[in-house]
Design an enzyme around this catalytic site. Structure first.
Site, PDB file in Angstrom:
ATOM      1  N   GLU A 101       1.383  25.774  37.631  1.00 52.97           N
ATOM      2  CA  GLU A 101       0.877  27.011  38.214  1.00 52.97           C
ATOM      3  C   GLU A 101       1.921  28.113  38.119  1.00 52.97           C
ATOM      4  O   GLU A 101       3.109  27.872  38.321  1.00 52.97           O
ATOM      5  CB  GLU A 101       0.563  26.789  39.689  1.00 52.97           C
ATOM      6  CG  GLU A 101      -0.606  25.877  39.889  1.00 52.97           C
ATOM      7  CD  GLU A 101      -0.884  25.649  41.356  1.00 52.97           C
ATOM      8  OE1 GLU A 101      -1.757  24.822  41.638  1.00 52.97           O
ATOM      9  OE2 GLU A 101      -0.246  26.277  42.206  1.00 52.97           O
ATOM     10  N   CYS A 114       5.992  34.267  40.130  1.00 52.52           N
ATOM     11  CA  CYS A 114       6.430  33.056  40.821  1.00 52.52           C
ATOM     12  C   CYS A 114       6.189  31.902  39.851  1.00 52.52           C
ATOM     13  O   CYS A 114       5.053  31.618  39.472  1.00 52.52           O
ATOM     14  CB  CYS A 114       5.637  32.870  42.107  1.00 52.52           C
ATOM     15  SG  CYS A 114       6.009  31.315  42.926  1.00 52.52           S
ATOM     16  N   CYS A 121       5.846  17.737  41.716  1.00 53.36           N
ATOM     17  CA  CYS A 121       7.100  17.918  42.452  1.00 53.36           C
ATOM     18  C   CYS A 121       7.545  16.593  43.041  1.00 53.36           C
ATOM     19  O   CYS A 121       6.729  15.845  43.569  1.00 53.36           O
ATOM     20  CB  CYS A 121       6.899  18.946  43.566  1.00 53.36           C
ATOM     21  SG  CYS A 121       8.418  19.237  44.496  1.00 53.36           S
ATOM     22  N   CYS A 125       6.859  17.219  50.163  1.00 49.96           N
ATOM     23  CA  CYS A 125       6.745  17.749  51.527  1.00 49.96           C
ATOM     24  C   CYS A 125       5.367  17.354  52.051  1.00 49.96           C
ATOM     25  O   CYS A 125       4.368  17.481  51.336  1.00 49.96           O
ATOM     26  CB  CYS A 125       6.889  19.267  51.529  1.00 49.96           C
ATOM     27  SG  CYS A 125       8.492  19.840  50.942  1.00 49.96           S
ATOM     28  N   CYS A 128       2.366  19.857  51.621  1.00 51.99           N
ATOM     29  CA  CYS A 128       2.199  20.599  50.367  1.00 51.99           C
ATOM     30  C   CYS A 128       1.345  19.844  49.362  1.00 51.99           C
ATOM     31  O   CYS A 128       1.503  18.635  49.182  1.00 51.99           O
ATOM     32  CB  CYS A 128       3.574  20.870  49.773  1.00 51.99           C
ATOM     33  SG  CYS A 128       3.515  21.477  48.084  1.00 51.99           S
ATOM     34  N   CYS A 350       0.822  26.346  47.441  1.00 48.36           N
ATOM     35  CA  CYS A 350       1.303  25.846  46.157  1.00 48.36           C
ATOM     36  C   CYS A 350       0.643  24.527  45.786  1.00 48.36           C
ATOM     37  O   CYS A 350       0.398  23.671  46.603  1.00 48.36           O
ATOM     38  CB  CYS A 350       2.826  25.785  46.125  1.00 48.36           C
ATOM     39  SG  CYS A 350       3.593  24.354  46.781  1.00 48.36           S
TER      40      CYS A 350
HETATM   41  S1  SF4 Z   1       6.690  22.654  49.186  1.00 48.44           S
HETATM   42 FE1  SF4 Z   1       5.669  21.465  47.573  1.00 48.44          FE
HETATM   43  S2  SF4 Z   1       6.505  22.256  45.630  1.00 48.44           S
HETATM   44 FE2  SF4 Z   1       7.852  22.924  47.286  1.00 48.44          FE
HETATM   45  S3  SF4 Z   1       9.407  21.322  47.431  1.00 48.44           S
HETATM   46 FE3  SF4 Z   1       7.834  20.745  48.886  1.00 48.44          FE
HETATM   47  S4  SF4 Z   1       6.458  19.372  47.729  1.00 48.44           S
HETATM   48 FE4  SF4 Z   1       7.722  20.459  46.247  1.00 48.44          FE
END
Ligand code: SF4
Length: 367
Positions: A101, A114, A121, A125, A128, A350
Site C-alpha cells: 500500500e 506514505c 509486517c 501490533c 493493526c 494501515c
Molecule cells: S502498526 Fe502495523 S505496519 Fe506498523 S509496525 Fe505495527 S504491525 Fe507493522
C-alpha cells in the site's frame, strides 16, 4: 523470523533503485559514455519519463537495448481508493504477486507520500491489519522509490510548470518495519534525497519505527539527518509487550536512549507516535507515564485516534477523551498534538486495502 530478501530481479535492472554511480556502471555495460547515465537519470527523475521510448535524444537502437535489459516502473496499480478528503490509497502489485500500500496525502501546504518498506509486517501490533499476516518479503530500494515516484506522478499529473503542485514529503510509515529492511531502505532514502534523484530534503523525510536500538544508532551515523518517529503506543513495558509482541525484548528505556543519541548526532527532534485505543492506553495514568518518558527526550508527541479494523477488538476513543489526554501531556510540559485521521473512507488504517484485496482470493472466511 527474518523477512526474505526482495524478489530477485531475474532479468531487468530496476533503474529507479539505482544511484548515479550504479547507473554509470549499468551504462558501461552498453559501452556508453558516463554522461549518458546522468542523461538517463534526468529523463527518469526530472522529466518523469515512464518508458524508454520517450527518451527522444537516445537512438532507437539504444532505447530498444535499454528496454531489454532494464525497466523504469516495475509495479502495477491494481487498486485505488479515493477518500472524500482527497487522500488516495494505492495498491501496487509487483510481478511476483506481492502487493503493498502507498498513500498520497494532499494538504494545503504539502503533498506527502506514505510508503511501505516490506510486504506485510513482521511486528504484528495487535491493533493493526498489516501485522495480521506477518511479513512476506522485503522490498527492494527500487520498489520503495517507485512508490514515491508513483505518488509524485499523481500529484503533478503531468503538469511540470512553475506553479505545478509537487510531492514535498515522504514518510516511511506504510506497511513494514523500515529498520528491519535497513540496507534497502537507506539506499532508497539516498535516491529520494539526491539532487539528481527525487531531490526531497532530509527534513521532509520521516522514518517511523517500532524501535530497534542498534539500527537507530546506525541510522544516526549515516549522515542522512532525516526525521525519526518512534511508534511507542504504550507508556510502560508491560502494556507495550501486550500491544507490540515483537518489541518484547526491547525495554522502552533502551529505545529512549537510542533516540537521544539520534537527536544528539543529527539535531533532529524525535516524534513519539501514540495510537489511542479506547480504554486500553488512553487513561489519565497512561498520559502521566507517557509525559515522564517524553520529558527525557527532545520530542513531540503525535496522538492518533485509532481507526477500527474489522475483526480486531479495539475501539476508537472519542475526540473529547483524546483532547483530554493531550491536555494532560501539555500540562506536564510536553508538546503534544492530536492528529486528524486522513482518508478514513479510503481504508486508511494501515494494511486494510491490501487485506481487502486478499480476502476474495483467500475466501470469505479468511482471517
Ligand atoms: S502498526 Fe502495523 S505496519 Fe506498523 S509496525 Fe505495527 S504491525 Fe507493522
Amino acid at each position: 523470523m527474518a523477512a526474505s530478501p526482495p524478489a530477485s530481479d531475474t532479468q531487468r535492472t530496476h533503474l529507479l533503485g539505482q544511484t548515479l554511480d550504479e547507473m554509470r556502471a549499468f551504462a558501461a555495460q552498453f559501452e556508453l559514455e558516463p554522461y549518458r547515465a546522468a542523461q538517463l537519470r534526468a529523463w527518469i527523475f526530472q522529466r518523469g519519463a515512464t518508458a524508454f521510448d520517450q527518451m527522444s535524444d537516445l537512438s532507437k537502437t539504444l532505447r530498444a537495448q535499454l528496454d531489454e535489459r532494464a525497466e523504469l516502473y516495475r509495479g502495477t496499480i491494481t487498486r485505488q481508493t479515493d477518500a472524500a478528503d482527497g487522500v488516495a490509497k494505492l495498491l501496487i502489485t509487483w510481478p511476483d504477486g506481492a502487493a503493498v500500500e502507498t498513500v498520497w496525502i494532499p494538504e494545503p501546504d504539502r503533498h506527502t507520500a506514505c510508503i511501505s518498506s516490506q510486504v506485510g509486517c513482521p511486528v504484528g501490533c495487535r491493533f493493526c491489519a498489516s501485522g495480521l499476516d506477518g511479513v512476506e518479503r522485503n522490498l527492494s530500494a527500487g520498489e520503495i522509490v517507485e512508490q514515491a515516484m508513483r505518488v509524485r506522478r499523481l500529484v503533478t499529473r503531468g503538469d511540470t510548470g512553475a506553479d505545478a503542485a509537487r510531492l514535498s514529503n515522504v514518510v516511511l510509515m506504510g506497511m513494514g518495519e523500515p529498520l528491519a529492511n535497513y540496507e534497502q531502505v537507506v539506499h532508497a532514502i539516498r535516491i529520494i534525497m539526491a539532487p539528481d534523484g527525487m531531490g526531497i530534503s532530509a527534513r521532509r523525510i520521516t522514518l517511523s519505527t517500532v524501535g530497534l536500538p542498534a539500527q537507530i544508532r546506525r541510522l544516526a551515523g549515516e549522515h542522512l539527518a532525516i526525521n525519526l518517529a518512534l511508534s511507542l503506543h504504550a507508556p510502560d513495558d508491560d502494556l507495550r509487550r501486550e500491544l507490540i509482541p515483537w518489541g518484547k525484548g526491547v525495554p522502552i528505556a533502551e529505545l529512549i536512549d537510542a533516540c537521544r543519541e539520534y537527536f544528539d548526532r543529527t539535531g533532529r527532534e524525535i516524534t513519539l507516535e501514540y495510537v489511542l485505543l479506547a480504554g486500553v492506553n488512553d487513561l489519565p495514568a497512561h498520559a502521566l507515564r507517557l509525559a515522564e518518558l517524553a520529558r527525557r527526550l527532545r520530542c513531540n508527541v503525535n496522538l492518533l485516534r485509532y481507526n477500527p479494523v474489522p475483526t480486531l477488538p479495539f475501539e476508537r476513543p472519542s475526540a473529547e477523551s483524546a483532547f483530554e489526554f493531550q491536555s494532560i501531556l501539555r500540562r506536564q510540559g510536553v508538546n503534544a498534538h492530536v492528529r486528524t485521521s486522513r482518508g478514513r473512507d479510503a481504508n486508511a488504517a494501515c494494511g486494510q486495502l491490501r487485506r481487502a484485496s486478499l480476502v476474495p482470493l483467500n475466501g470469505p472466511g479468511a482471517a
